[in-house]
Design a protein around this motif. Structure first.
Motif, PDB file in Angstrom:
ATOM      1  N   SER A   1     -34.022  16.111 -34.386  1.00 30.55           N
ATOM      2  CA  SER A   1     -34.553  14.851 -33.865  1.00 30.55           C
ATOM      3  C   SER A   1     -34.820  14.956 -32.366  1.00 30.55           C
ATOM      4  CB  SER A   1     -33.586  13.694 -34.151  1.00 30.55           C
ATOM      5  OG  SER A   1     -32.397  13.815 -33.391  1.00 30.55           O
ATOM      6  N   LEU A   2     -34.088  15.867 -31.698  1.00 30.71           N
ATOM      7  CA  LEU A   2     -34.302  16.070 -30.263  1.00 30.71           C
ATOM      8  C   LEU A   2     -35.407  17.090 -29.987  1.00 30.71           C
ATOM      9  CD1 LEU A   2     -30.613  16.156 -28.948  1.00 30.71           C
ATOM     10  CD2 LEU A   2     -32.234  14.254 -28.826  1.00 30.71           C
ATOM     11  N   THR A   3     -35.358  18.261 -30.672  1.00 31.56           N
ATOM     12  CA  THR A   3     -36.337  19.303 -30.374  1.00 31.56           C
ATOM     13  C   THR A   3     -37.759  18.903 -30.762  1.00 31.56           C
ATOM     14  OG1 THR A   3     -35.848  20.407 -32.477  1.00 31.56           O
ATOM     15  CG2 THR A   3     -34.659  21.173 -30.531  1.00 31.56           C
TER      16      THR A   3
ATOM     17  N   GLU B   1     -42.567  14.911 -25.862  1.00 33.33           N
ATOM     18  CA  GLU B   1     -42.479  13.589 -25.233  1.00 33.33           C
ATOM     19  C   GLU B   1     -41.553  13.611 -24.021  1.00 33.33           C
ATOM     20  OE1 GLU B   1     -42.122  10.219 -28.109  1.00 33.33           O
ATOM     21  OE2 GLU B   1     -42.104  11.831 -29.587  1.00 33.33           O
ATOM     22  N   PHE B   2     -40.407  14.292 -24.149  1.00 33.58           N
ATOM     23  CA  PHE B   2     -39.510  14.418 -22.999  1.00 33.58           C
ATOM     24  C   PHE B   2     -40.205  15.196 -21.878  1.00 33.58           C
ATOM     25  CE2 PHE B   2     -36.047  13.798 -26.200  1.00 33.58           C
ATOM     26  CZ  PHE B   2     -35.455  12.698 -25.600  1.00 33.58           C
ATOM     27  N   GLN B   3     -40.972  16.202 -22.248  1.00 28.71           N
ATOM     28  CA  GLN B   3     -41.679  17.007 -21.267  1.00 28.71           C
ATOM     29  C   GLN B   3     -42.680  16.152 -20.498  1.00 28.71           C
ATOM     30  OE1 GLN B   3     -43.681  20.398 -23.022  1.00 28.71           O
ATOM     31  NE2 GLN B   3     -43.096  21.732 -21.334  1.00 28.71           N
ATOM     32  N   ASP B   4     -43.384  15.296 -21.208  1.00 22.62           N
ATOM     33  CA  ASP B   4     -44.360  14.419 -20.556  1.00 22.62           C
ATOM     34  C   ASP B   4     -43.669  13.373 -19.680  1.00 22.62           C
ATOM     35  OD1 ASP B   4     -46.402  15.778 -21.791  1.00 22.62           O
ATOM     36  OD2 ASP B   4     -46.635  14.336 -23.427  1.00 22.62           O
TER      37      ASP B   4
ATOM     38  N   GLN C   1     -37.645  26.026 -33.863  1.00 24.63           N
ATOM     39  CA  GLN C   1     -37.214  24.649 -33.671  1.00 24.63           C
ATOM     40  C   GLN C   1     -37.510  24.131 -32.266  1.00 24.63           C
ATOM     41  OE1 GLN C   1     -33.144  24.106 -35.034  1.00 24.63           O
ATOM     42  NE2 GLN C   1     -33.465  25.648 -36.604  1.00 24.63           N
ATOM     43  N   THR C   2     -37.443  25.021 -31.277  1.00 26.04           N
ATOM     44  CA  THR C   2     -37.669  24.605 -29.895  1.00 26.04           C
ATOM     45  C   THR C   2     -39.142  24.613 -29.523  1.00 26.04           C
ATOM     46  OG1 THR C   2     -35.510  25.516 -29.280  1.00 26.04           O
ATOM     47  CG2 THR C   2     -37.058  25.058 -27.494  1.00 26.04           C
ATOM     48  N   TRP C   3     -39.820  25.708 -29.867  1.00 27.45           N
ATOM     49  CA  TRP C   3     -41.193  25.902 -29.393  1.00 27.45           C
ATOM     50  C   TRP C   3     -42.248  25.643 -30.452  1.00 27.45           C
ATOM     51  CZ3 TRP C   3     -41.634  25.918 -24.386  1.00 27.45           C
ATOM     52  CH2 TRP C   3     -40.567  26.383 -23.603  1.00 27.45           C
ATOM     53  N   GLY C   4     -41.846  25.504 -31.726  1.00 26.32           N
ATOM     54  CA  GLY C   4     -42.832  25.229 -32.775  1.00 26.32           C
ATOM     55  C   GLY C   4     -43.642  23.972 -32.510  1.00 26.32           C
ATOM     56  N   PRO C   5     -42.991  22.830 -32.254  1.00 25.82           N
ATOM     57  CA  PRO C   5     -43.765  21.617 -31.949  1.00 25.82           C
ATOM     58  C   PRO C   5     -44.645  21.774 -30.714  1.00 25.82           C
ATOM     59  CG  PRO C   5     -41.496  21.057 -32.487  1.00 25.82           C
ATOM     60  CD  PRO C   5     -41.543  22.545 -32.354  1.00 25.82           C
ATOM     61  N   LEU C   6     -44.129  22.462 -29.688  1.00 21.80           N
ATOM     62  CA  LEU C   6     -44.916  22.673 -28.470  1.00 21.80           C
ATOM     63  C   LEU C   6     -46.065  23.636 -28.732  1.00 21.80           C
ATOM     64  CD1 LEU C   6     -41.933  22.885 -25.975  1.00 21.80           C
ATOM     65  CD2 LEU C   6     -43.661  21.088 -26.030  1.00 21.80           C
TER      66      LEU C   6
ATOM     67  N   ILE D   1     -34.486  15.799 -42.236  1.00 20.43           N
ATOM     68  CA  ILE D   1     -34.381  14.357 -41.984  1.00 20.43           C
ATOM     69  C   ILE D   1     -34.673  14.064 -40.512  1.00 20.43           C
ATOM     70  CG2 ILE D   1     -32.796  12.390 -41.930  1.00 20.43           C
ATOM     71  CD1 ILE D   1     -31.348  13.682 -44.321  1.00 20.43           C
ATOM     72  N   GLY D   2     -34.126  14.901 -39.608  1.00 22.50           N
ATOM     73  CA  GLY D   2     -34.367  14.695 -38.178  1.00 22.50           C
ATOM     74  C   GLY D   2     -35.836  14.798 -37.819  1.00 22.50           C
ATOM     75  N   ALA D   3     -36.506  15.832 -38.379  1.00 23.15           N
ATOM     76  CA  ALA D   3     -37.946  15.961 -38.129  1.00 23.15           C
ATOM     77  C   ALA D   3     -38.703  14.789 -38.740  1.00 23.15           C
ATOM     78  CB  ALA D   3     -38.460  17.283 -38.694  1.00 23.15           C
TER      79      ALA D   3
END
Length: 395
Positions: A26-28, A33-36, A216-221, A146-148
């Protein structure tokens, strides 16, 4: 302990794994959004993640030291509370300093929870006298899905709404975790732990967590930066990876029983490298998501097989039940450090190497994951049995 009690303990520990995966994903998946919000560059984000991973390692070391005297159930409860406070803090932070402080607190709690959930899991596996680690790691995967999914469903909500997930670890902290057997829990000073054979298994786990954390960290980015991916769908990289991983973990016991761990791990490493090649050379975000899904299926069982093997090697003979559990708890907590070495490679190295292009960043785990192939024989049952043969005390 009655079977019904063990069943309740198993459910509580599975809830701990599920919570861990849910919170992390849910965080990664909200990192863009956190980056922006805080105007963080990829390199700065890599350094923040480095801090978090180092603190997680410190939390795991603390758990190792305390495991010789304290019940892992108590450690797990404390870690879950720290995680809850850290998540609430970083999601509601109004300054960059408070955000980083929340990340730091979350990292410390993550290390304690990471170590103590696996302590509980291997202790239960010993009670059941059959492999159950894959199902626990499957619960982690389900939590990640679930988090994603929460991120996908709440994209339009402000970041502060994410603090609501902090309630979950607080509730789980009151679960009926497995208590340590009654009896002396201090380890004899001359007890030797066979770290050298454990190292081969640990290196394989490093390579797995390198891949796992990178996704998990860089996939969304990766989806966000490389393609014109709608913001709502950037979490699909992690979700596809976790769904495939969960399916394979559910079938993991049967696959290992039929083909053996060596074949399963070697085939998985080749599949994983091929899947990352699909990601690196993908022409659309949809193709990249397919690559992440194949990757999840390829490397799914490395972590549970690693913890099971380490626990067998560490178990030893001639100990009272409480001493055996304390010994295994201490070993699992230190073995968990391999997790964070892999996380450093996956999150920090991928981000720094991929500062100009995350395609290049994902080429690093694409090559290194093949290192699991020569390490796979260390998981063979005959070798594991030889390594657990009682030896005289000494270094």
């Amino acid at each position: 302990m009655r079977a019904v009690d063990i069943s309740r303990c198993r459910m509580a520990v599975a809830a701990g794994f599920l919570t861990q995966g849910l919170i992390l994903l849910s965080l990664t998946t909200r990192l863009p959004e956190f980056q922006d919000r805080w105007d963080i560059s990829d390199v700065q984000l890599s350094l923040i993640l480095l801090m978090m991973i180092l603190l997680a390692g410190a939390g795991s070391v603390a758990a190792e030291m305390l495991a010789k005297r304290k019940d892992s159930a108590l450690l797990l409860r404390a870690g879950l509370v720290v995680v809850a406070v850290g998540v609430a803090m970083l999601c509601t932070a109004q300054t960059m300093g408070l955000y980083i402080g929340g990340i730091a607190l979350y990292g410390l709690g993550l290390g304690v929870v990471d170590a103590s959930t696996n302590m509980q899991a291997v202790a239960l596996e010993h009670r059941y006298e059959r492999p159950i680690l894959p199902s626990f790691h499957g619960a982690w995967t389900l939590g990640g899905v679930i988090g994603a999914g929460v991120t996908l469903a709440t994209t339009d909500l402000p970041l502060e709404a994410g603090a609501a997930v902090a309630v979950i670890p607080l509730l789980v902290a009151f679960g009926p975790f497995l208590p340590r057997d009654h009896g002396p829990t201090e380890l004899p000073a001359d007890v030797a732990v066979p770290w050298r054979p454990i190292l081969l298994v640990g290196v394989a786990m490093v390579l797995f967590y390198m891949v796992d954390t990178a996704v998990q960290t860089w996939g969304p980015l990766f989806l966000d930066h490389t393609f014109d991916t709608p913001e709502r769908y950037v979490a699909l990289s992690a979700m596809a990876y976790l769904l495939a991983s969960g399916i394979v973990r559910l079938a993991g016991d049967g696959l290992v029983a039929r083909f053996g761990p060596v074949v399963v791990l070697r085939v998985g490493a080749v599949v994983g490298a091929g899947a990352l090649a699909i990601v690196v050379f993908s022409s659309t975000w949809q193709v990249a998501v397919v690559g992440f899904a194949i990757l999840g299926g390829g490397v799914a069982v490395v972590a549970p097989l690693s913890f099971s093997a380490a626990a067998r090697i560490a178990g030893g003979e001639g100990f009272e039940p409480a001493q055996r559990q304390a010994r295994v708890d201490a070993v699992i907590a230190r073995f968990n450090q391999f997790n964070y070495v892999g996380a450093l490679l996956g999150s920090v190295l991928t981000g720094i190497v991929g500062a100009d292009s995350l395609r290049i960043g994902f080429a690093v785990p694409m090559v290194l994951v093949l290192g699991i192939i020569p390490l796979a024989p260390a998981f063979a049952p005959r070798i594991a049995a030889a390594l657990t043969t009682p030896r005289p005390s000494g270094p």
